[in-house]
Structures are given as structure tokens and as C-alpha cells.
Design a protein around this motif. Sequence first.
Motif, PDB file in Angstrom:
ATOM      1  N   GLN A  71     -37.971  -6.916  31.521  1.00  0.00           N
ATOM      2  CA  GLN A  71     -36.833  -6.646  32.402  1.00  0.00           C
ATOM      3  C   GLN A  71     -35.618  -7.482  31.981  1.00  0.00           C
ATOM      4  OE1 GLN A  71     -37.490  -7.519  36.541  1.00  0.00           O
ATOM      5  NE2 GLN A  71     -35.892  -6.104  37.186  1.00  0.00           N
ATOM      6  N   ASP A  72     -35.844  -8.742  31.661  1.00  0.00           N
ATOM      7  CA  ASP A  72     -34.746  -9.607  31.217  1.00  0.00           C
ATOM      8  C   ASP A  72     -34.139  -9.109  29.904  1.00  0.00           C
ATOM      9  OD1 ASP A  72     -35.015 -11.255  33.421  1.00  0.00           O
ATOM     10  OD2 ASP A  72     -36.225 -12.754  32.362  1.00  0.00           O
ATOM     11  N   LEU A  73     -34.997  -8.675  28.985  1.00  0.00           N
ATOM     12  CA  LEU A  73     -34.501  -8.154  27.711  1.00  0.00           C
ATOM     13  C   LEU A  73     -33.592  -6.948  27.939  1.00  0.00           C
ATOM     14  CD1 LEU A  73     -37.777  -8.279  25.581  1.00  0.00           C
ATOM     15  CD2 LEU A  73     -35.768  -9.715  25.293  1.00  0.00           C
ATOM     16  N   ASP A  74     -34.040  -6.051  28.787  1.00  0.00           N
ATOM     17  CA  ASP A  74     -33.257  -4.849  29.065  1.00  0.00           C
ATOM     18  C   ASP A  74     -31.990  -5.175  29.850  1.00  0.00           C
ATOM     19  OD1 ASP A  74     -35.114  -3.309  27.749  1.00  0.00           O
ATOM     20  OD2 ASP A  74     -36.188  -2.748  29.573  1.00  0.00           O
TER      21      ASP A  74
ATOM     22  N   LYS B 259     -31.045  -7.595  21.613  1.00  0.00           N
ATOM     23  CA  LYS B 259     -31.544  -6.792  20.498  1.00  0.00           C
ATOM     24  C   LYS B 259     -33.053  -7.003  20.391  1.00  0.00           C
ATOM     25  CE  LYS B 259     -27.290  -6.818  17.880  1.00  0.00           C
ATOM     26  NZ  LYS B 259     -26.611  -7.237  16.666  1.00  0.00           N
ATOM     27  N   ILE B 260     -33.778  -5.946  20.690  1.00  0.00           N
ATOM     28  CA  ILE B 260     -35.236  -6.027  20.797  1.00  0.00           C
ATOM     29  C   ILE B 260     -35.881  -6.440  19.476  1.00  0.00           C
ATOM     30  CG2 ILE B 260     -37.312  -4.668  21.306  1.00  0.00           C
ATOM     31  CD1 ILE B 260     -35.420  -5.326  23.713  1.00  0.00           C
ATOM     32  N   GLU B 261     -35.471  -5.832  18.392  1.00  0.00           N
ATOM     33  CA  GLU B 261     -36.083  -6.130  17.094  1.00  0.00           C
ATOM     34  C   GLU B 261     -35.917  -7.601  16.737  1.00  0.00           C
ATOM     35  OE1 GLU B 261     -33.738  -3.660  17.469  1.00  0.00           O
ATOM     36  OE2 GLU B 261     -35.125  -1.956  17.511  1.00  0.00           O
ATOM     37  N   SER B 262     -34.726  -8.124  16.951  1.00  0.00           N
ATOM     38  CA  SER B 262     -34.462  -9.538  16.626  1.00  0.00           C
ATOM     39  C   SER B 262     -35.279 -10.467  17.514  1.00  0.00           C
ATOM     40  CB  SER B 262     -32.980  -9.858  16.798  1.00  0.00           C
ATOM     41  OG  SER B 262     -32.203  -9.061  15.968  1.00  0.00           O
ATOM     42  N   PHE B 263     -35.334 -10.143  18.802  1.00  0.00           N
ATOM     43  CA  PHE B 263     -36.087 -10.981  19.730  1.00  0.00           C
ATOM     44  C   PHE B 263     -37.561 -11.050  19.333  1.00  0.00           C
ATOM     45  CE2 PHE B 263     -38.933 -11.210  23.386  1.00  0.00           C
ATOM     46  CZ  PHE B 263     -38.610 -12.461  23.865  1.00  0.00           C
ATOM     47  N   PHE B 264     -38.168  -9.877  19.153  1.00  0.00           N
ATOM     48  CA  PHE B 264     -39.597  -9.870  18.836  1.00  0.00           C
ATOM     49  C   PHE B 264     -39.875 -10.429  17.448  1.00  0.00           C
ATOM     50  CE2 PHE B 264     -39.950  -6.940  22.455  1.00  0.00           C
ATOM     51  CZ  PHE B 264     -41.021  -7.533  23.102  1.00  0.00           C
ATOM     52  N   SER B 265     -38.971 -10.243  16.514  1.00  0.00           N
ATOM     53  CA  SER B 265     -39.138 -10.837  15.189  1.00  0.00           C
ATOM     54  C   SER B 265     -39.190 -12.357  15.301  1.00  0.00           C
ATOM     55  CB  SER B 265     -37.985 -10.399  14.288  1.00  0.00           C
ATOM     56  OG  SER B 265     -38.062 -11.042  13.048  1.00  0.00           O
ATOM     57  N   SER B 266     -38.309 -12.914  16.116  1.00  0.00           N
ATOM     58  CA  SER B 266     -38.304 -14.367  16.330  1.00  0.00           C
ATOM     59  C   SER B 266     -39.585 -14.834  17.008  1.00  0.00           C
ATOM     60  CB  SER B 266     -37.107 -14.776  17.187  1.00  0.00           C
ATOM     61  OG  SER B 266     -35.912 -14.492  16.537  1.00  0.00           O
TER      62      SER B 266
END
Length: 169
Positions: free
Chosen positions: A105-108, A113-120
Motif C-alpha cells: 500500500q505504501d509503495l502504491d 518505482k517498484i522495480e528499483s525498490f524490489f531490486s534494492s
Amino acid sequence: MIKKISQLIQYLLNNKNFKKKKLILISFDNFLIEKIKQKYQIQFPLDTQIITIEQFLEKISGLSLCKKDDILFYFFYFLTKNNNNLIKNFHDFFQWGPKILDDFQDLDLHLIKIESFFSSMISIEKIKKWNLVNLEKKLKNNIKFFWEEIYQNYTILKNELLKKKDILV
């Protein structure tokens, strides 16, 4: 606050330009809506709507708000249906599931940027679990890290909810 709202409504009702137009009044509070309806409903044109912010968002987006508990159970069902490695049992899921949904929910909400967040997050997890033997086993057996699984399920869950036209509250 009610006094200011009453003044605004009186202005709208006395202004000739607004009498001929369809009005949609939006409030953050159901209590306030009921007060306005009790006091002014007869004076508004028939097609005037008085709705909450949530109802307005549902109307313009075509999506419906869904309670967090409903999404949590749907997420659990979705993971068990797909024989996901993240699920051992409901008790285990309930330890991390609500926190992950809050993160989604916070991400949305913040348009991250989802890809960058999950990559990190995946990189951080790999660094924390750095052990050459375990890393080689995971790579050889194609076993995913926790955040890799979460990333994959985030995108699938989001797409499923959008198909159902539900969004997280």
C-alpha cells in the motif's frame, strides 16, 4: 467548521448559476453528509449528490474499495492456490502477510518505482545472507530469496485485484 460549510451551501443555493447545474458535494465524513442532507436536501436541485471521498474515488476510477482483511485472506488464498514457497501455514503467513500488504500500500500510495525498490530489497537480502555455499545452492536449485518471491507475487496480486476492480483501503 459546520458554520463555514453552511455559509458555502447558502452561497451555492443563492447563486443562480449553481441552481441550474448538477452539483456533487464531497465530504470526508458521513456525519457531515447526514447533517447537510437533513438541513438542505430539499433546497438542492434533484440531481445533486452528496458523497464521501471514497464514493467519489470509486465513481471516477471504476474501482471499489476493499477492506484490508479481505485482501489479506485473498492473498493467502492466492499463495496457497499457486503452491507458493512463501506459505507454510496460516499462522506463519499471518506473521508477515499484513506487514507486506502495508508495504504494498505504501509503495502504491507514494508512487515508488517498484522495480528499483524490489531490486534494492533483493540485493540487501543477498548481502545479509551472504554465504558462498548457501548462495551456490540457491542458484543451483533455482531457489528464490524471500523478496524475489514477494516481488513476483506483488505484481500478480496487483493485476488480479485490478481485474476484480478492487483496491486496497
